[in-house]
Design an enzyme around this catalytic site. Structure first.
Site, PDB file in Angstrom:
ATOM      1  N   ASP A   7       0.813  -1.174  -0.153  1.00 55.14           N
ATOM      2  CA  ASP A   7       0.048  -0.168  -0.031  1.00 55.14           C
ATOM      3  C   ASP A   7       0.951   1.275   0.132  1.00 55.14           C
ATOM      4  O   ASP A   7       2.203   1.154   0.299  1.00 55.14           O
ATOM      5  CB  ASP A   7      -0.993   0.023   1.204  1.00 55.14           C
ATOM      6  CG  ASP A   7      -1.801   1.244   1.216  1.00 55.14           C
ATOM      7  OD1 ASP A   7      -2.539   1.696   0.233  1.00 55.14           O
ATOM      8  OD2 ASP A   7      -2.158   1.929   2.450  1.00 55.14           O
ATOM      9  N   SER A   8       0.422   2.477  -0.364  1.00 57.72           N
ATOM     10  CA  SER A   8       1.194   3.652  -0.283  1.00 57.72           C
ATOM     11  C   SER A   8       1.760   3.883   1.283  1.00 57.72           C
ATOM     12  O   SER A   8       2.394   4.654   1.341  1.00 57.72           O
ATOM     13  CB  SER A   8       0.142   4.860  -0.715  1.00 57.72           C
ATOM     14  OG  SER A   8      -0.987   4.937  -0.174  1.00 57.72           O
ATOM     15  N   CYS A  70      -4.407  -1.618  -2.050  1.00 60.98           N
ATOM     16  CA  CYS A  70      -4.562  -0.072  -2.388  1.00 60.98           C
ATOM     17  C   CYS A  70      -5.162  -0.099  -3.513  1.00 60.98           C
ATOM     18  O   CYS A  70      -5.073  -0.693  -4.661  1.00 60.98           O
ATOM     19  CB  CYS A  70      -3.152   0.409  -2.357  1.00 60.98           C
ATOM     20  SG  CYS A  70      -3.205   1.941  -2.978  1.00 60.98           S
ATOM     21  N   ASN A  71      -6.560   0.425  -3.417  1.00 62.50           N
ATOM     22  CA  ASN A  71      -7.352   0.755  -4.651  1.00 62.50           C
ATOM     23  C   ASN A  71      -6.884   1.486  -5.644  1.00 62.50           C
ATOM     24  O   ASN A  71      -6.991   1.423  -6.849  1.00 62.50           O
ATOM     25  CB  ASN A  71      -8.949   1.408  -4.007  1.00 62.50           C
ATOM     26  CG  ASN A  71      -9.597   0.465  -3.238  1.00 62.50           C
ATOM     27  OD1 ASN A  71     -10.362  -0.258  -3.818  1.00 62.50           O
ATOM     28  ND2 ASN A  71      -9.159   0.436  -1.929  1.00 62.50           N
ATOM     29  N   THR A  72      -6.035   2.562  -5.286  1.00 60.13           N
ATOM     30  CA  THR A  72      -5.417   3.655  -6.144  1.00 60.13           C
ATOM     31  C   THR A  72      -4.320   2.837  -6.930  1.00 60.13           C
ATOM     32  O   THR A  72      -4.227   2.897  -8.271  1.00 60.13           O
ATOM     33  CB  THR A  72      -4.765   4.722  -5.311  1.00 60.13           C
ATOM     34  OG1 THR A  72      -5.986   5.312  -4.319  1.00 60.13           O
ATOM     35  CG2 THR A  72      -4.366   5.823  -6.146  1.00 60.13           C
ATOM     36  N   CYS A 180     -10.888   3.055  -0.228  1.00 62.36           N
ATOM     37  CA  CYS A 180      -9.850   3.184  -0.265  1.00 62.36           C
ATOM     38  C   CYS A 180      -9.104   2.723   1.261  1.00 62.36           C
ATOM     39  O   CYS A 180     -10.116   2.887   2.244  1.00 62.36           O
ATOM     40  CB  CYS A 180      -9.453   4.812   0.175  1.00 62.36           C
ATOM     41  SG  CYS A 180      -7.722   5.207   0.637  1.00 62.36           S
TER      42      CYS A 180
HETATM   43  N1  DGL Z   1      -4.766   3.357   0.500  1.00 67.63           N
HETATM   44  C1  DGL Z   1      -4.912   3.610  -0.791  1.00 67.63           C
HETATM   45  C2  DGL Z   1      -6.254   3.005  -1.427  1.00 67.63           C
HETATM   46  O1  DGL Z   1      -6.734   1.887  -0.828  1.00 67.63           O
HETATM   47  C3  DGL Z   1      -4.554   4.970  -1.157  1.00 67.63           C
HETATM   48  C4  DGL Z   1      -4.343   6.254  -0.381  1.00 67.63           C
HETATM   49  C5  DGL Z   1      -3.407   7.313  -1.042  1.00 67.63           C
HETATM   50  O2  DGL Z   1      -2.173   7.004  -0.915  1.00 67.63           O
HETATM   51  O3  DGL Z   1      -3.923   8.205  -1.419  1.00 67.63           O
HETATM   52  O4  DGL Z   1      -6.606   3.681  -2.616  1.00 67.63           O
END
Ligand code: DGL
Length: 257
Positions: A7-8, A70-72, A180
């Site tokens: 993840d980020s 991480c969805n992003t 997210c």
């Molecule tokens: N946790 C991440 C997600 O599920 C992204 C958060 C981010 O770095 O902006 O999208």
């Protein structure tokens, strides 16, 4: 085989925690790209480059499958990584399908990062599952920042969410999708602020089920855990922080839909 989680930042721990429970013997590696968080405010190509770096790091450390927790990163880079790597790459997308199916009446608010909200992947998903035009999207980048600061206090979260929700008539909504992984740290605030008619939906369990399916049910190992922050092994202070975050997520389970 080790299982890699990426993840980020700390958001993916909400998926990692469930995987730990579901696969108690598995050896797990968690990679938080905290030098580069937030991903949701970067470009797609930048996120793809960062996700590529993290995934290669996990492969070098022996990961035999990678969960993009991480969805992003999934929205930007899953296709690219699946082409490039010859191990399974399990991604996650906002649980819009689940929300639409479980809530046949009422509108649905799909919250995610700005990059996920404007990405083609989410647009295509909504087009596919929402024939009645019931789904609206809502970027909530402020929650990623608050989570990374470790600020879960209602004084900070409540005004932010109230402002974000103000354009919507929430009496018309039957569900909000937490699209997210960072947003899972705030389910208590979501629950307190949203009217009772709005259910909270997320895809974390679905992602872990998908992981189990892909690796064939179980993953024998020695229950080892390794944590890395942008490639550096976690020190004692970071490990204590992770412990507290996992505890918070566990305590918030009662707010799960
Ligand atoms: N946790 C991440 C997600 O599920 C992204 C958060 C981010 O770095 O902006 O999208």
């Amino acid at each position: 085989m080790k299982l890699g989680f990426f993840d980020s930042g700390i958001g993916g721990l909400s998926v990692y925690r469930l995987a730990r429970k579901a696969l108690p013997e598995a050896d797990l590696i968690y990679y938080a790209d905290t030098d580069n968080v937030p991903y949701g405010e970067k470009s797609e190509s930048e996120v793809t480059r960062l996700a590529d770096e993290a995934a290669c790091f996990l492969v070098d450390k022996g990961a035999g499958a990678i969960v993009l927790a991480c969805n992003t990163a999934t929205s930007a880079a899953a296709g690219y990584l699946r082409e490039k790597l010859n191990i399974p790459v399990i991604g996650m997308e906002p649980a819009v399908k689940k929300a639409v199916e479980e809530h046949p009446d009422g509108r649905i608010l799909a919250s995610a990062t700005p990059l996920t909200c404007r990405g083609d992947k989410l647009r295509r998903l909504i087009d596919r599952v929402d024939s009645e035009g019931r789904v609206d999207t809502l970027p909530l980048p402020g929650l990623v920042r608050l989570a990374e600061e470790g600020n879960f206090s209602p004084e900070a979260v409540k005004p932010y969410l109230e402002k974000a929700f103000s354009p919507f008539d929430l009496t018309k909504y039957s569900a909000i999708v937490l699209g997210c992984t960072h947003f899972l740290y705030f389910t208590d605030s979501f629950r307190r602020l949203l009217p009772e008619n709005v259910s909270i939906v997320h895809g974390n369990d679905g992602t872990v089920n998908q992981l189990k399916r892909i690796i064939g049910g179980s993953c024998p190992g020695n229950s080892r855990e390794e944590y890395y922050f942008s490639g550096r092994p976690a020190g004692n202070a970071e490990l204590s922080k992770i412990k507290l975050l996992l505890k918070r997520l566990e305590e918030l389970e009662e707010y799960d839909a």
